[in-house]
Design a protein around this motif. Structure first.
Motif, short mmCIF file in Angstrom:
data_model
loop_
_atom_site.label_atom_id
_atom_site.label_comp_id
_atom_site.label_asym_id
_atom_site.label_seq_id
_atom_site.Cartn_x
_atom_site.Cartn_y
_atom_site.Cartn_z
N TYR A 63 34.05 50.88 46.81
CA TYR A 63 34.36 50.51 48.18
C TYR A 63 35.81 50.06 48.34
N SER A 70 39.24 43.58 44.97
CA SER A 70 38.20 43.25 45.94
C SER A 70 37.26 44.43 46.11
N TYR A 71 35.96 44.20 45.84
CA TYR A 71 34.91 45.22 46.00
C TYR A 71 35.16 46.47 45.15
N THR A 72 35.90 46.31 44.05
CA THR A 72 36.17 47.49 43.22
C THR A 72 35.30 47.46 41.97
N ASN A 81 31.03 36.45 38.47
CA ASN A 81 31.81 35.58 39.34
C ASN A 81 30.98 34.98 40.46
N ASP A 88 27.80 38.94 50.23
CA ASP A 88 28.78 40.03 50.24
C ASP A 88 30.12 39.46 49.81
N THR A 90 33.88 39.46 47.48
CA THR A 90 34.92 40.38 47.04
C THR A 90 34.91 40.58 45.54
N GLN A 91 34.33 39.62 44.80
CA GLN A 91 34.47 39.69 43.35
C GLN A 91 33.41 40.56 42.68
N TYR A 214 21.71 47.77 52.91
CA TYR A 214 23.16 47.62 52.98
C TYR A 214 23.74 47.92 51.61
N TYR A 215 25.06 47.75 51.48
CA TYR A 215 25.70 48.03 50.20
C TYR A 215 25.10 47.17 49.10
N GLU A 217 25.53 45.29 45.52
CA GLU A 217 26.71 44.75 44.82
C GLU A 217 26.28 44.25 43.45
N LEU A 562 33.03 46.51 61.66
CA LEU A 562 33.04 45.30 60.82
C LEU A 562 34.31 44.49 61.01
N GLY A 563 34.16 43.17 61.10
CA GLY A 563 35.29 42.28 60.94
C GLY A 563 36.19 42.06 62.13
N PHE A 589 30.50 40.47 60.03
CA PHE A 589 31.71 39.66 60.13
C PHE A 589 32.40 39.78 61.48
N THR A 615 28.01 36.21 53.70
CA THR A 615 28.56 35.80 52.43
C THR A 615 27.81 34.61 51.84
N ARG B 96 42.24 33.97 40.39
CA ARG B 96 41.48 35.10 39.85
C ARG B 96 42.41 36.18 39.30
N GLU B 118 45.43 40.84 48.60
CA GLU B 118 43.98 40.74 48.40
C GLU B 118 43.31 40.00 49.55
N GLN B 121 42.31 42.35 52.00
CA GLN B 121 41.23 43.26 51.60
C GLN B 121 39.86 42.64 51.76
N ASN B 122 39.83 41.37 52.22
CA ASN B 122 38.55 40.69 52.36
C ASN B 122 37.87 41.16 53.62
N LYS B 123 36.57 41.40 53.56
CA LYS B 123 35.84 41.82 54.77
C LYS B 123 35.90 40.72 55.83
N VAL B 124 35.83 39.46 55.36
CA VAL B 124 35.87 38.33 56.28
C VAL B 124 37.25 38.29 56.94
N PRO B 125 37.32 38.21 58.27
CA PRO B 125 38.64 38.19 58.92
C PRO B 125 39.28 36.80 58.81
#
Lengths: 616, 297
Positions: A63, A70-72, A81, A88, A90-91, A214-215, A217, A562-563, A589, A615, B96, B118, B121-125
């Motif tokens: 993703y 993040s999300y990789t 982590n 959801d 990022t780690q 959903y996704y 993880e 999203l977001g 989000f 989250t 990190r 990074e 890149q966070n989904k959270v705004p």
């Protein structure tokens, strides 16, 4: 009285013994490890080693961005982590897709015939550990929407060794069906794995998230094993399988085959029983239901079946992806003579770690590629520039080409695609294609209907690409520009004015598009046939954009916003009312959309799957 | 003759090798942190290493020790945004990055740039802004590399004297340089400085050097001589005494901040610019106190 008592007590005693014995037998599978450990403790003590992943070596998609954490997929290595928290984050390691939404799009590949029902892997990842051990347990820490892992394999090769062996074996430790856990909460997934007779430090996980909400993880993978070979292990005799393809020559059995009973009339035949009465086409039809390995085995049974199974008409569609672990150059050369009429070929995931070489692939292409219409080569790391050159030369009719995640292909290799002027579908997700190459391809391939340039980081200016698309590719139906760095409102405006037939537009994480420029409203007005629009993490999407979509795009089926903080409930309601075909709406989000609102809207519009990720 | 020369050469090499033996060893930073949020939230660790709107981190990787402080800009509170979220997430992300080795010790700007990237890149705004100061010790080369954006900063004390310090970066009074993520539409209005405009420096350190990294809550309330006085009390290099000294510095700064008659450096600066004020500056205080010592496993 007393004899009866003694009889009863004997009876009771026997029943108790029997019940306790059967009890341990039914528990045996679950406590096999405990039993073994117990048994092992009687012998010289073997220490169980616990390891976290050291490095993610390969994967089919993810993703996150290519240079991000993040999300990789690289997050899967190391200690967890997030676990035991759920959410959801990022780690974690996240794949690019989930559910069946992407399969519903016209941009996805058509399913290949003869895919064995036991193969349903959609994505994979390969994780290396520090030390090779004989595995006793594998634990996958899933922190969000668990249930996607469907296969765990172990490799005999040590990826860190200096002199790798020629023979690379993959053994399935566990395989299951795709399912979903009851809640999206974190869980530690530890299926009981098979014992193998080699030490491994390379695991492969295959996933299928089609049933998930959903996704999914993943946070970490723990490999438990012992250093010394367990003495009481059952050595599984390798089942005779696809390896038959490589080592068998054409065996024409003179003494006849299956049925030697002659039917009566045709005595001068070798006597294939009732099969002689059936017309050729009917036997072809029967045989067409066999998966490829069975087809090859059947070919060895007798002359009649050899004729049928080697008939090129059986190999018009060929999917070798389920057999990626065992496909080699020798297999390809064996199939060569049968595949002269090949139209659709799926070799995704095959040939890695030296199993297939560029030369072997090229000779296969030269022999069989003339009628090829569809070529799936996702994650084929053996591909080189020479291979693409051969494809371009020998497959003039090619309409579909999938090179997703072929990230080891050098940029200049993509220039050869220019010669494939009949291309309708081109997937270059996560490749190193450069701007000049893609511009040339677009110039010479005006029939393009489906183009995927997701995560193509080497393309500098997406506005120019959009402009070229608008000028040359008027038949474009779907365009995936996931994470394209610098598409601006000018590029988008040109794109929608030239490609009027666009139905699917993926603009997730394209942060340079600003809603205040009116680009999304212009998009909505220009594309009335729009069925899928992803504006993931574009923080500028606002109410007026949704209102324009509601007014113009009544065919909308998938929408992801999203977001964004700028979308309120009123415009969402309007959208849901005006787009009756809507099936997927992702409002994760979005700060003005809370779970109460999502519940209410889900109740009012039950056909729409409204996604709200969390989250905590 | 020749044998005398060669013998002399061997002896010289042995002696010099013995003298410079310490140069071959790796250095490391022993760091302790302390701080106080402005609203009397005495050292409550909200998400770990957060003091009010300030945040900090201490991390190691194979070849380096890294510290960071970030001061969240409080003005966001007026717009409904929690200022501590940005600084805390920035510091967590940089931590990190360091732990996973995605950085070059000689380029702390890289840590800041990657950390900021990074965040996007966070989904959270995320919304908000903060200053940032990153200090990296390269264990092998014995060099400190720093990067400072805004009015947080660091001091390096050797032998009771300040030998290095960071410069404050301000646009105008009480408005430091800051990394920020603004709501859409407000990008032109909100200050947003790029990591590239941060101040970088590099210098050698010796064993026993003291490095004090802190947000402006400390430097605006305690002048150098007071800090040096406290640091003189630091006798040995074990963690507990460093922790105690850091605590005493933070506590003193916290007390002075609420003293209405005290002429703090902040008040002094205001007076120099024509504003007649007196007293301390109530603010979040974060102190990271480090000593350069030999690396032990």
């Amino acid at each position: 009285m007393f004899p009866m008592l003694t009889l009863l007590s004997m009876f009771y005693y026997i029943c108790l013994r029997r019940r306790s014995r059967s009890g341990t037998r039914s528990e045996a599978l679950g406590s096999r490890r405990a039993v073994e450990l117990g048994q092992r403790s009687a012998l010289p003590v073997t220490v169980e080693v616990e390891q976290y992943g050291k490095e993610v070596l390969d994967f089919s998609s993810h993703y996150g961005s290519e240079n991000s954490m993040s999300y990789t997929m690289w997050n899967l290595a190391g200690v967890p982590n997030v676990y035991p928290s759920s959410g959801d984050f990022t780690q974690t390691a996240v794949f690019r897709t989930y559910g069946s939404w992407w399969e519903q799009c016209t941009s996805s590949a058509q399913r290949f015939r003869r895919t064995p029902p036991s193969f349903h892997s959609q994505d994979y990842l390969e994780l290396a550990f520090e030390e090779p051990v004989y595995p006793t347990a594998v634990e996958v820490l899933e922190t969000y929407h668990p249930g996607a892992v469907i296969k765990i394999l172990a490799c005999s090769l040590n990826p860190f060794s200096q002199n790798p062996p020629v023979d690379v074996r993959w053994e399935v430790l566990w395989a299951g069906k795709p399912n979903k856990a009851l809640t999206p909460q974190a869980r530690q997934f530890s299926p009981s794995i098979k014992q193998i007779n080699f030490a491994t430090n390379l695991l492969r996980l295959e996933v299928n998230s089609s049933l998930l909400e959903y996704y999914t993880e993943l946070d970490a993978v723990i490999l438990r094993g012992v250093r010394e070979r367990p003495i009481l292990a059952l050595y599984k005799i390798p089942v005779i399988d696809i390896n038959d393809l490589s080592d068998s020559e054409e065996e024409i059995s003179e003494a006849g085959g299956l049925c030697c009973r002659s039917g009566g009339e045709n005595r001068h035949n070798l006597g294939n029983g009732y099969f002689d009465r059936l017309p050729y086409e009917l036997i072809q039809l029967i045989v067409s239901h066999l998966p490829v390995p069975d087809l090859c085995r059947l070919a060895q049974s007798c002359k009649l079946f050899h004729k049928h199974c080697c008939d090129p008409l059986q190999y018009i569609q060929l999917s070798l992806q389920p057999y990626w672990a065992r496909l080699t150059d020798a297999s390809l050369s064996h199939l060569l003579s049968r595949c002269t009429l090949l139209q659709r070929l799926n070799m995704s995931w095959t040939g890695n770690r030296g199993a297939v070489t560029a030369a072997g692939f090229c000779s296969f292409m030269k022999a069989c590629g003339v009628s090829l219409v569809c070529l799936e080569l996702s994650c084929c790391h053996f591909l080189t520039e020479a291979c693409l050159e051969v494809i371009a030369q020998t497959c003039p009719c090619l309409q579909e080409l999938n090179l997703a995640s072929c990230d080891r292909l050098q940029p200049q290799a993509f220039n050869h695609i220019v010669k494939l002027t009949n291309l309708r579908r081109l997937v270059l997700y996560r490749t190193k294609v450069e701007q000049s190459a893609i511009l040339s391809i677009l110039t010479f391939c005006p029939e393009l209907k489906h183009l995927n340039l997701g995560s193509c980081v080497m393309i500098e200016d997406y506005d120019v690409v959009a402009s070229m698309l608008s000028a040359r590719c008027h038949s474009l139906r779907s365009l995936d520009l996931w994470r394209c760095r610098n598409l601006s409102e000018h590029g988008l405006a040109e794109l929608v004015s030239g490609c009027r037939l666009l139905e699917e537009l993926e603009l997730g994480w394209c942060s340079t598009l600003q809603s205040s420029s009116g680009c999304f409203q212009h998009l909505a007005r220009s594309l009335p046939r729009l069925r899928k629009l992803f504006l993931t993490a574009n923080r500028t999407v606002c109410d007026s954009d949704l209102e324009e979509l509601a007014a113009n795009c009544s065919a909308l089926e998938h929408l992801d916003i999203l977001g964004t903080r700028m979308v309120s409930s009123a415009s969402l309601r309007k959208l849901l009312q005006c787009c009756p075909q809507l099936k997927l709406l992702d409002v994760s989000f979005c700060s003005q959309v809370d779970s109460r609102l999502v519940q209410e809207l889900s109740g009012l519009f039950p056909n729409v799957s409204i996604k709200k990720s969390f989250t905590q | 003759m020749l044998s005398v020369l060669s013998y002399g050469r061997i002896v010289a090499r042995a002696v010099l090798g013995g003298l410079s033996q310490t140069d071959g060893r790796d250095y490391s930073l022993i760091t302790a942190s302390c701080g106080f949020g402005k609203d009397f939230r005495k050292g409550i660790l909200k998400k770990g290493m957060c003091y009010g709107d300030d945040a900090c981190f201490i991390a190691q990787h194979k070849s380096a020790d890294v510290l960071g402080v970030a001061d969240g800009v409080g003005g966001w509170r007026d717009y409904g945004v929690d200022p501590s979220q940005f600084s805390a997430t920035l510091m967590r992300t940089c931590e990190r990055l360091v732990k996973e080795g995605r950085f070059t010790p000689s380029s702390p700007v890289g840590i800041l740039t990657s950390g900021y990237y990074e965040l996007l890149q966070n989904k959270v705004p995320l919304l908000g802004s903060s200053t940032a100061c990153i200090v990296v010790l390269d264990r092998r080369s014995h060099r400190i590399h720093t990067c400072n954006l805004g009015d947080s900063g660091f001091l390096v004390v050797r032998g009771g004297e300040v030998v290095h310090r960071s410069d404050e970066q301000q646009h105008y009074f009480n408005t430091p340089f800051q990394l920020s993520i603004a709501p859409p539409g407000a990008e032109g209005v909100v200050l947003s400085d790029s990591p590239e405009v941060s101040d970088s420096s590099s210098f050698d350190v010796q064993l026993g050097d003291i490095i004090l990294t802190a947000t402006d809550g400390l430097f605006d309330n305690m002048p150098d001589y007071m800090i040096l006085q406290e640091l003189k009390k630091l006798k040995n290099t074990n963690y507990d005494s460093i922790q105690q000294t850091a605590r005493s510095i933070a506590e003193q700064a916290h007390e002075l901040a609420y003293d209405p008659n005290y002429m703090s450096p902040f008040a002094q600066f205001a007076c120099d610019n024509g504003l007649n004020v007196r007293g301390g500056k109530p603010d979040d205080i974060t102190v990271l106190l480090s000593i350069v010592a030999e690396y032990t496993d």
